[in-house]
Scaffold this motif. Structure first.
Motif, short mmCIF file in Angstrom:
data_model
loop_
_atom_site.label_atom_id
_atom_site.label_comp_id
_atom_site.label_asym_id
_atom_site.label_seq_id
_atom_site.Cartn_x
_atom_site.Cartn_y
_atom_site.Cartn_z
N PHE A 186 0.74 -1.56 0.03
CA PHE A 186 0.17 0.17 -0.36
C PHE A 186 0.22 0.94 -0.02
O PHE A 186 0.84 1.92 -0.61
CB PHE A 186 -0.94 0.02 0.93
N ALA A 187 1.64 0.91 1.01
CA ALA A 187 2.71 2.26 0.98
C ALA A 187 3.71 2.59 -0.13
O ALA A 187 3.68 3.50 -1.03
CB ALA A 187 3.67 1.70 2.10
N ALA A 188 3.70 1.16 -0.91
CA ALA A 188 4.69 2.09 -1.91
C ALA A 188 3.85 2.52 -3.41
O ALA A 188 3.92 2.64 -4.19
CB ALA A 188 5.24 -0.14 -2.78
N LEU A 189 2.27 1.47 -3.02
CA LEU A 189 1.38 2.32 -4.46
C LEU A 189 1.41 3.69 -4.73
O LEU A 189 0.80 4.03 -5.49
CB LEU A 189 0.45 1.31 -4.59
N THR A 190 1.33 3.67 -3.30
CA THR A 190 1.12 5.33 -2.54
C THR A 190 2.40 6.31 -3.47
O THR A 190 2.26 7.97 -3.75
CB THR A 190 0.35 5.52 -1.25
N ALA A 191 3.21 6.12 -3.65
CA ALA A 191 4.25 6.64 -3.56
C ALA A 191 4.94 6.77 -4.64
O ALA A 191 5.04 7.84 -5.06
CB ALA A 191 5.63 5.85 -2.56
N VAL A 192 4.75 5.36 -5.64
CA VAL A 192 4.91 5.51 -6.67
C VAL A 192 3.99 6.62 -7.04
O VAL A 192 4.09 7.65 -8.12
CB VAL A 192 4.32 4.24 -7.75
N SER A 193 2.69 6.97 -6.90
CA SER A 193 1.25 7.72 -7.57
C SER A 193 2.11 8.59 -7.05
O SER A 193 1.71 10.27 -7.36
CB SER A 193 0.08 7.10 -6.97
N ALA A 194 2.37 8.99 -5.37
CA ALA A 194 2.76 10.81 -5.26
C ALA A 194 4.20 11.30 -6.41
O ALA A 194 3.83 12.07 -5.96
CB ALA A 194 3.18 10.53 -3.78
N ALA A 195 4.88 10.58 -6.63
CA ALA A 195 6.20 10.70 -7.00
C ALA A 195 5.54 11.86 -8.76
O ALA A 195 6.71 12.28 -9.48
CB ALA A 195 6.99 9.81 -7.67
N GLN A 196 4.34 11.29 -8.88
CA GLN A 196 3.84 11.96 -10.30
C GLN A 196 2.60 12.74 -9.90
O GLN A 196 2.12 13.37 -10.96
CB GLN A 196 3.10 10.56 -11.60
N ASP A 197 2.28 13.06 -8.58
CA ASP A 197 1.15 13.88 -8.55
C ASP A 197 1.27 14.49 -7.50
O ASP A 197 1.85 14.16 -6.63
CB ASP A 197 0.13 12.73 -8.35
#
Length: 229
Positions: A186-197
């Motif tokens: 969950f943290a990893a999915l959120t971090a990947v998205s956070a890097a783009q938004d």
């Protein structure tokens, strides 16, 4: 000396008994392998009496699924206390408790079973996923999620389902490790998205600020730099 007398059950009480018996049998073996005769025997009644309450095994299976889906959805309910990582870990433990207790039935529901593809079954599966989705958003403190956050949460719920199904096929990875891994996912999915938004970035920073040094999110962050060396 007293003589044992079998108490006559009311209609709804008998229906609930049959649902409970069927759910117990479906939890141990695939529903395709459980017969009406077995259900009747386990309930202590005749086969025709089962049909008096349910038209057939499919309707009884769907009733058992409804009870199971309500139970599974309730596993995602968690008090809004403490850091998010610890809350998600408790949710994953209860989720895997359910998977462990209802392995064949859970697998049959997700992979194939006597009611798979029916509108009732699809609605039950969707209701569990939606309940989980709403609960996760509530823990994030979000009522109107942006598109990227919806994608992250729904993807993570699907990942939890897939992980549980793979785990049931041999249980080759310790369950406790998978529970932690899913929280890290969950943290990893959120971090990947956070890097783009930017909006997701703000959410990620808020989560990180509330996470203690010994929390699952912080432990993941501490291990990642070592992978780059």
């Amino acid at each position: 000396m007293t003589t044992g007398v079998r108490r006559r059950m009311g209609v709804e009480e008998r229906r609930q008994q049959l649902i409970g018996v069927a759910l117990e049998l479906f939890s141990r073996r695939s529903p395709d392998e459980v017969s009406i005769d077995e259900i009747a025997s386990a309930a202590g009644i005749s086969r025709p009496l089962v049909y008096h309450y349910f038209p057939g095994k499919l309707s009884l299976y769907e009733a058992a699924l409804k009870r199971a889906s309500d139970d599974l959805a309730a596993r995602f309910v968690e008090p809004h206390e403490g850091p998010l990582g610890a809350r998600l870990l408790r949710v994953m433990r209860r989720f895997f408790d359910f998977v462990d207790e209802h392995g064949p039935g859970f697998s049959a529901l997700m992979r194939g079973g006597p009611a798979v593809g029916s509108s009732t079954t699809n609605a039950l599966i969707d209701s569990v996923r939606q309940a989980a989705y709403v609960q996760i958003l509530s823990h994030l403190g979000v009522t109107d999620p942006p598109a990227r956050l919806e994608l992250v949460v729904r993807s993570w719920i699907s990942l939890a389902e897939s992980t549980a199904l793979i785990w049931l096929d041999g249980r080759r990875i310790p369950r406790a490790e998978l529970e932690v891994q899913l929280v890290h996912d969950f943290a990893a999915l959120t971090a990947v998205s956070a890097a783009q938004d930017a909006e997701m970035g703000a959410l990620m920073r808020r989560i990180a600020q509330e996470e203690p040094a010994d929390g699952p999110f912080a432990r993941l962050a501490g291990r990642l730099p070592a992978l780059a060396t």
